[in-house]
Write an enzyme that holds these catalytic residues in place. Structure first.
Site, PDB file in Angstrom:
ATOM      1  N   MET A 183      49.764  41.028  36.055  1.00 51.34           N
ATOM      2  CA  MET A 183      49.402  41.224  37.188  1.00 51.34           C
ATOM      3  C   MET A 183      50.507  41.868  37.948  1.00 51.34           C
ATOM      4  O   MET A 183      50.978  41.027  38.997  1.00 51.34           O
ATOM      5  CB  MET A 183      48.445  40.585  38.130  1.00 51.34           C
ATOM      6  CG  MET A 183      47.148  40.352  37.590  1.00 51.34           C
ATOM      7  SD  MET A 183      46.195  38.748  37.887  1.00 51.34           S
ATOM      8  CE  MET A 183      47.130  37.737  36.614  1.00 51.34           C
ATOM      9  N   HIS A 227      45.496  31.906  27.716  1.00 49.55           N
ATOM     10  CA  HIS A 227      45.596  33.081  28.902  1.00 49.55           C
ATOM     11  C   HIS A 227      46.617  32.546  30.007  1.00 49.55           C
ATOM     12  O   HIS A 227      46.706  31.665  30.504  1.00 49.55           O
ATOM     13  CB  HIS A 227      44.276  33.089  29.596  1.00 49.55           C
ATOM     14  CG  HIS A 227      44.259  34.363  30.577  1.00 49.55           C
ATOM     15  ND1 HIS A 227      43.942  35.648  30.118  1.00 49.55           N
ATOM     16  CD2 HIS A 227      44.408  34.352  31.789  1.00 49.55           C
ATOM     17  CE1 HIS A 227      43.946  36.480  30.911  1.00 49.55           C
ATOM     18  NE2 HIS A 227      44.225  35.782  32.013  1.00 49.55           N
ATOM     19  N   GLY A 233      39.833  29.372  33.843  1.00 49.72           N
ATOM     20  CA  GLY A 233      40.890  28.491  34.354  1.00 49.72           C
ATOM     21  C   GLY A 233      39.947  27.146  34.897  1.00 49.72           C
ATOM     22  O   GLY A 233      40.017  26.155  34.219  1.00 49.72           O
ATOM     23  N   ASP A 273      37.354  37.841  32.936  1.00 45.59           N
ATOM     24  CA  ASP A 273      38.255  36.876  33.583  1.00 45.59           C
ATOM     25  C   ASP A 273      37.871  36.768  35.078  1.00 45.59           C
ATOM     26  O   ASP A 273      38.065  37.519  36.054  1.00 45.59           O
ATOM     27  CB  ASP A 273      39.847  37.674  33.355  1.00 45.59           C
ATOM     28  CG  ASP A 273      40.689  36.659  34.002  1.00 45.59           C
ATOM     29  OD1 ASP A 273      40.600  35.388  34.201  1.00 45.59           O
ATOM     30  OD2 ASP A 273      41.916  37.062  33.962  1.00 45.59           O
ATOM     31  N   GLY A 274      37.646  35.666  35.408  1.00 47.24           N
ATOM     32  CA  GLY A 274      37.396  35.025  36.775  1.00 47.24           C
ATOM     33  C   GLY A 274      36.133  34.601  36.980  1.00 47.24           C
ATOM     34  O   GLY A 274      35.011  35.323  36.796  1.00 47.24           O
ATOM     35  N   GLY A 275      35.951  33.362  37.583  1.00 48.54           N
ATOM     36  CA  GLY A 275      34.721  32.845  37.765  1.00 48.54           C
ATOM     37  C   GLY A 275      33.757  32.534  36.720  1.00 48.54           C
ATOM     38  O   GLY A 275      32.370  32.538  36.967  1.00 48.54           O
ATOM     39  N   SER A 298      42.650  29.473  30.848  1.00 48.94           N
ATOM     40  CA  SER A 298      43.906  30.023  31.684  1.00 48.94           C
ATOM     41  C   SER A 298      44.690  28.951  32.333  1.00 48.94           C
ATOM     42  O   SER A 298      44.060  28.209  33.121  1.00 48.94           O
ATOM     43  CB  SER A 298      43.158  30.784  32.698  1.00 48.94           C
ATOM     44  OG  SER A 298      44.220  31.256  33.751  1.00 48.94           O
ATOM     45  N   GLY A 311      44.238  37.607  41.532  1.00 50.11           N
ATOM     46  CA  GLY A 311      45.512  36.759  42.422  1.00 50.11           C
ATOM     47  C   GLY A 311      45.250  35.416  42.266  1.00 50.11           C
ATOM     48  O   GLY A 311      45.967  34.800  42.526  1.00 50.11           O
ATOM     49  N   PHE A 312      43.850  34.699  42.207  1.00 49.02           N
ATOM     50  CA  PHE A 312      43.544  33.378  42.459  1.00 49.02           C
ATOM     51  C   PHE A 312      42.613  33.032  41.565  1.00 49.02           C
ATOM     52  O   PHE A 312      41.742  33.620  41.053  1.00 49.02           O
ATOM     53  CB  PHE A 312      43.326  33.042  43.824  1.00 49.02           C
ATOM     54  CG  PHE A 312      44.260  33.491  44.822  1.00 49.02           C
ATOM     55  CD1 PHE A 312      45.530  32.701  45.220  1.00 49.02           C
ATOM     56  CD2 PHE A 312      44.183  34.703  45.264  1.00 49.02           C
ATOM     57  CE1 PHE A 312      46.508  33.045  46.093  1.00 49.02           C
ATOM     58  CE2 PHE A 312      45.219  35.370  46.268  1.00 49.02           C
ATOM     59  CZ  PHE A 312      46.264  34.334  46.668  1.00 49.02           C
ATOM     60  N   GLY A 313      42.743  31.780  41.021  1.00 50.74           N
ATOM     61  CA  GLY A 313      41.769  31.018  40.211  1.00 50.74           C
ATOM     62  C   GLY A 313      40.464  30.588  41.272  1.00 50.74           C
ATOM     63  O   GLY A 313      40.862  30.692  42.221  1.00 50.74           O
ATOM     64  N   MET A 362      52.007  37.149  37.686  1.00 55.42           N
ATOM     65  CA  MET A 362      51.606  37.613  39.099  1.00 55.42           C
ATOM     66  C   MET A 362      53.099  37.879  39.908  1.00 55.42           C
ATOM     67  O   MET A 362      54.070  36.891  39.771  1.00 55.42           O
ATOM     68  CB  MET A 362      50.950  36.883  39.936  1.00 55.42           C
ATOM     69  CG  MET A 362      49.465  36.453  39.311  1.00 55.42           C
ATOM     70  SD  MET A 362      48.472  35.786  40.444  1.00 55.42           S
ATOM     71  CE  MET A 362      47.128  35.178  39.288  1.00 55.42           C
ATOM     72  N   ASP A 404      48.792  34.088  33.401  1.00 57.86           N
ATOM     73  CA  ASP A 404      48.619  34.930  34.504  1.00 57.86           C
ATOM     74  C   ASP A 404      49.987  35.163  35.124  1.00 57.86           C
ATOM     75  O   ASP A 404      50.506  34.267  35.569  1.00 57.86           O
ATOM     76  CB  ASP A 404      47.708  34.529  35.440  1.00 57.86           C
ATOM     77  CG  ASP A 404      46.255  34.564  34.924  1.00 57.86           C
ATOM     78  OD1 ASP A 404      45.933  35.617  34.368  1.00 57.86           O
ATOM     79  OD2 ASP A 404      45.602  33.530  35.006  1.00 57.86           O
ATOM     80  N   HIS A 417      48.496  37.972  30.533  1.00 55.05           N
ATOM     81  CA  HIS A 417      47.943  39.094  31.722  1.00 55.05           C
ATOM     82  C   HIS A 417      48.795  39.268  32.654  1.00 55.05           C
ATOM     83  O   HIS A 417      49.168  38.635  33.618  1.00 55.05           O
ATOM     84  CB  HIS A 417      46.626  38.334  32.087  1.00 55.05           C
ATOM     85  CG  HIS A 417      45.879  39.129  33.373  1.00 55.05           C
ATOM     86  ND1 HIS A 417      45.038  38.510  34.006  1.00 55.05           N
ATOM     87  CD2 HIS A 417      45.938  40.496  33.610  1.00 55.05           C
ATOM     88  CE1 HIS A 417      44.263  39.792  34.842  1.00 55.05           C
ATOM     89  NE2 HIS A 417      45.173  40.580  34.646  1.00 55.05           N
ATOM     90  N   MET A 438      38.078  42.333  34.991  1.00 51.94           N
ATOM     91  CA  MET A 438      38.102  41.319  35.775  1.00 51.94           C
ATOM     92  C   MET A 438      36.856  41.189  36.598  1.00 51.94           C
ATOM     93  O   MET A 438      36.200  42.071  37.067  1.00 51.94           O
ATOM     94  CB  MET A 438      39.176  41.664  37.070  1.00 51.94           C
ATOM     95  CG  MET A 438      40.565  41.811  36.570  1.00 51.94           C
ATOM     96  SD  MET A 438      41.264  40.299  35.743  1.00 51.94           S
ATOM     97  CE  MET A 438      40.994  38.900  37.202  1.00 51.94           C
TER      98      MET A 438
HETATM   99  C1  DX5 Z   1      42.907  35.530  38.300  1.00 54.58           C
HETATM  100  C2  DX5 Z   1      43.394  35.456  36.977  1.00 54.58           C
HETATM  101  C3  DX5 Z   1      42.365  34.569  36.022  1.00 54.58           C
HETATM  102  C4  DX5 Z   1      42.245  33.079  36.525  1.00 54.58           C
HETATM  103  C5  DX5 Z   1      40.738  32.825  36.415  1.00 54.58           C
HETATM  104  O1  DX5 Z   1      43.538  36.623  39.298  1.00 54.58           O
HETATM  105  O2  DX5 Z   1      43.664  36.564  36.397  1.00 54.58           O
HETATM  106  O3  DX5 Z   1      42.875  34.613  34.799  1.00 54.58           O
HETATM  107  O4  DX5 Z   1      42.788  32.155  35.928  1.00 54.58           O
HETATM  108  O5  DX5 Z   1      40.593  31.678  37.129  1.00 54.58           O
HETATM  109  P1  DX5 Z   1      38.884  31.059  37.170  1.00 54.58           P
HETATM  110  O6  DX5 Z   1      38.431  30.831  35.915  1.00 54.58           O
HETATM  111  O7  DX5 Z   1      39.297  29.721  37.820  1.00 54.58           O
HETATM  112  O8  DX5 Z   1      38.162  31.903  38.005  1.00 54.58           O
HETATM  113 ZN    ZN Z   2      44.007  36.544  34.053  1.00 51.18          ZN
END
Ligand code: DX5
Ligand code: ZN
Length: 215
Positions: free
Chosen positions: A67, A32, A196, A174-176, A8, A141-143, A36, A34, A65, A136
């Site tokens: 959002m 990927h 990401g 996606d996420g964490g 990402s 919203g955030f990495g 937003m 994002d 993606h 998700m």
């Molecule tokens: C969060 C995004 C993700 C983000 C994941 O809202 O949709 O794609 O980049 O980031 P990581 O892998 O750092 O959790």
């Molecule tokens: Zn994403």
């Protein structure tokens, strides 16, 4: 099942995005991106212009993606920008059939995304109409957030349903996702790992992609 990794770019250094993408290019299965809008999620990133710029520098498939509150308004712009997979949230479009087929007719493969608080049952009616389901594993919203463990149960239940219906669509998470959580997501049934921070937040993004894939 071969695990695929989708870096990402949200966690990449945007002052040298091309260089960042080149680092992962040899191992990334797709990228990927994002999008937003500061409305559907409390953050703003980029639009079709950046997707189109990334499209010009790499042949890797682009998973976009969305959002955003009104994905139907922008689907055509992202299709034209070069999205290979175009994903939107079920929470934004509760009756997604029309937009799914619109996306398909524009060219990209359509996919649906579920927020952590959305139950798997909400997605069941549409499994036959999507090419990818993205779960998700954090609030969007955030990495660099921590994976919410309960979301993996949902992955497993959706996987079971997909098999029961004789479908073959992959589930993405996606996420964490990091080297510790990736194997848990894979054993729950995820086939595509979006990450990401665990990739671009390291000194060796290429090695990080390999590590996530488990080799
Ligand atoms: C969060 C995004 C993700 C983000 C994941 O809202 O949709 O794609 O980049 O980031 P990581 O892998 O750092 O959790
Ligand atoms: Zn994403």
């Amino acid at each position: 099942m071969k695990v695929k990794v989708a870096p990402s770019i949200l966690s990449a250094d945007f002052s040298c995005l091309e260089r960042e993408i080149r680092k992962v290019e040899p191992e990334a299965d797709m990228l990927h991106l994002d999008v937003m809008d500061g409305h559907f999620v409390p953050n703003i990133t980029f639009g079709p212009l950046v997707v189109e710029a990334v499209r010009r520098i790499t042949p890797i498939p682009l998973m976009v993606h969305l959002m955003i509150t009104d994905p139907s308004k922008y689907a055509e712009a992202f299709a034209r920008a070069g999205a290979d997979l175009l994903l939107f949230h079920l929470e934004a479009v509760p009756e997604p059939s029309g937009l799914l087929s619109q996306i398909r007719s524009l060219g990209p493969k359509p996919g649906l995304v579920l927020n952590p608080e959305t139950s798997e049952e909400a997605a069941f009616p549409w499994l036959g109409e999507v090419d990818l389901l993205l779960v998700m594993t954090v609030h969007p919203g955030f990495g660099a957030q921590r994976l919410i463990p309960e979301t993996l149960g949902k992955v497993a239940r959706i996987r079971e349903r997909i098999l029961k219906e004789g479908l073959s669509l992959p589930i993405a998470v996606d996420g964490g996702i990091n080297p510790e959580t990736a194997p848990l997501a894979v054993s729950a049934g995820a086939e595509i790992l979006v990450a990401g921070n665990a990739i671009f937040g390291t000194d060796d993004p290429l090695e990080a992609v390999r590590k996530l894939r488990g080799k």
